[in-house]
Design a protein around this motif. Sequence first.
Motif, PDB file in Angstrom:
ATOM      1  N   SER A 135       0.828  -1.204   0.000  1.00 47.75           N
ATOM      2  CA  SER A 135       0.000   0.000   0.000  1.00 47.75           C
ATOM      3  C   SER A 135       0.870   1.265   0.000  1.00 47.75           C
ATOM      4  O   SER A 135       0.595   2.217  -0.738  1.00 47.75           O
ATOM      5  CB  SER A 135      -0.923  -0.015   1.214  1.00 47.75           C
ATOM      6  N   ARG A 136       1.919   1.274   0.816  1.00 54.54           N
ATOM      7  CA  ARG A 136       2.797   2.451   0.899  1.00 54.54           C
ATOM      8  C   ARG A 136       3.558   2.666  -0.408  1.00 54.54           C
ATOM      9  O   ARG A 136       3.690   3.799  -0.875  1.00 54.54           O
ATOM     10  CB  ARG A 136       3.750   2.322   2.071  1.00 54.54           C
ATOM     11  N   LEU A 137       4.049   1.585  -1.001  1.00 58.58           N
ATOM     12  CA  LEU A 137       4.745   1.724  -2.288  1.00 58.58           C
ATOM     13  C   LEU A 137       3.779   2.216  -3.364  1.00 58.58           C
ATOM     14  O   LEU A 137       4.139   3.066  -4.187  1.00 58.58           O
ATOM     15  CB  LEU A 137       5.400   0.406  -2.694  1.00 58.58           C
ATOM     16  N   ASP A 138       2.545   1.694  -3.368  1.00 59.88           N
ATOM     17  CA  ASP A 138       1.533   2.169  -4.319  1.00 59.88           C
ATOM     18  C   ASP A 138       1.284   3.663  -4.150  1.00 59.88           C
ATOM     19  O   ASP A 138       1.153   4.397  -5.137  1.00 59.88           O
ATOM     20  CB  ASP A 138       0.221   1.400  -4.158  1.00 59.88           C
ATOM     21  N   ASP A 139       1.204   4.133  -2.900  1.00 54.26           N
ATOM     22  CA  ASP A 139       1.006   5.559  -2.639  1.00 54.26           C
ATOM     23  C   ASP A 139       2.177   6.384  -3.175  1.00 54.26           C
ATOM     24  O   ASP A 139       1.983   7.451  -3.765  1.00 54.26           O
ATOM     25  CB  ASP A 139       0.840   5.838  -1.144  1.00 54.26           C
TER      26      ASP A 139
ATOM     27  N   LEU B  62       8.082   7.522  -6.614  1.00 52.35           N
ATOM     28  CA  LEU B  62       8.743   6.353  -7.198  1.00 52.35           C
ATOM     29  C   LEU B  62       8.076   5.993  -8.508  1.00 52.35           C
ATOM     30  O   LEU B  62       6.910   6.341  -8.734  1.00 52.35           O
ATOM     31  CB  LEU B  62       8.619   5.134  -6.264  1.00 52.35           C
ATOM     32  N   THR B  63       8.802   5.273  -9.348  1.00 51.83           N
ATOM     33  CA  THR B  63       8.210   4.669 -10.530  1.00 51.83           C
ATOM     34  C   THR B  63       8.461   3.169 -10.452  1.00 51.83           C
ATOM     35  O   THR B  63       9.480   2.733  -9.925  1.00 51.83           O
ATOM     36  CB  THR B  63       8.767   5.288 -11.835  1.00 51.83           C
ATOM     37  N   ARG B  64       7.501   2.392 -10.943  1.00 58.74           N
ATOM     38  CA  ARG B  64       7.606   0.937 -10.914  1.00 58.74           C
ATOM     39  C   ARG B  64       8.150   0.489 -12.277  1.00 58.74           C
ATOM     40  O   ARG B  64       7.573   0.810 -13.308  1.00 58.74           O
ATOM     41  CB  ARG B  64       6.229   0.331 -10.653  1.00 58.74           C
ATOM     42  N   VAL B  65       9.264  -0.259 -12.261  1.00 59.26           N
ATOM     43  CA  VAL B  65       9.920  -0.709 -13.492  1.00 59.26           C
ATOM     44  C   VAL B  65      10.005  -2.230 -13.472  1.00 59.26           C
ATOM     45  O   VAL B  65      10.535  -2.807 -12.514  1.00 59.26           O
ATOM     46  CB  VAL B  65      11.340  -0.100 -13.615  1.00 59.26           C
TER      47      VAL B  65
END
Length: 119
Positions: free
Chosen positions: A22-26, A33-36
């Motif tokens: 949940s925190r990373l999604d926020d 952050l960007t998800r790679v």
Amino acid sequence: MGITRFEDFRARTGIARNILSSRLDDLVSNGILTRVQYADKPVRHEYVLTEKGMDLWHVLGAMAQWGDKWSAPNGPPVVLEHSACDHQATITPTCSHCGETLDLGTLSLRPGPGAARSA
């Protein structure tokens, strides 16, 4: 600081998977952050700081320094080391024009370009 993968975040922080997710999604949805994707089978992602996220280091460093002073009776758990001289460094606010160290006694506030104009 070198951690980009979910399991590494989980191991370092010890928080529950659902909370970390949940925190990373926020952080992703707020542009920090960007998800790679780094693997296909199974699909795996790493989290990389954006420019917006990199700009937070000043804030986080200053907060850590404050916590080290007021809440770390045994000393700081980690220290900043300046790679150019190999010495411990501290966050010290300075004037971008003259280089003088800033403190509350040397600052004043005035309306900026984004201030609401009175009618």
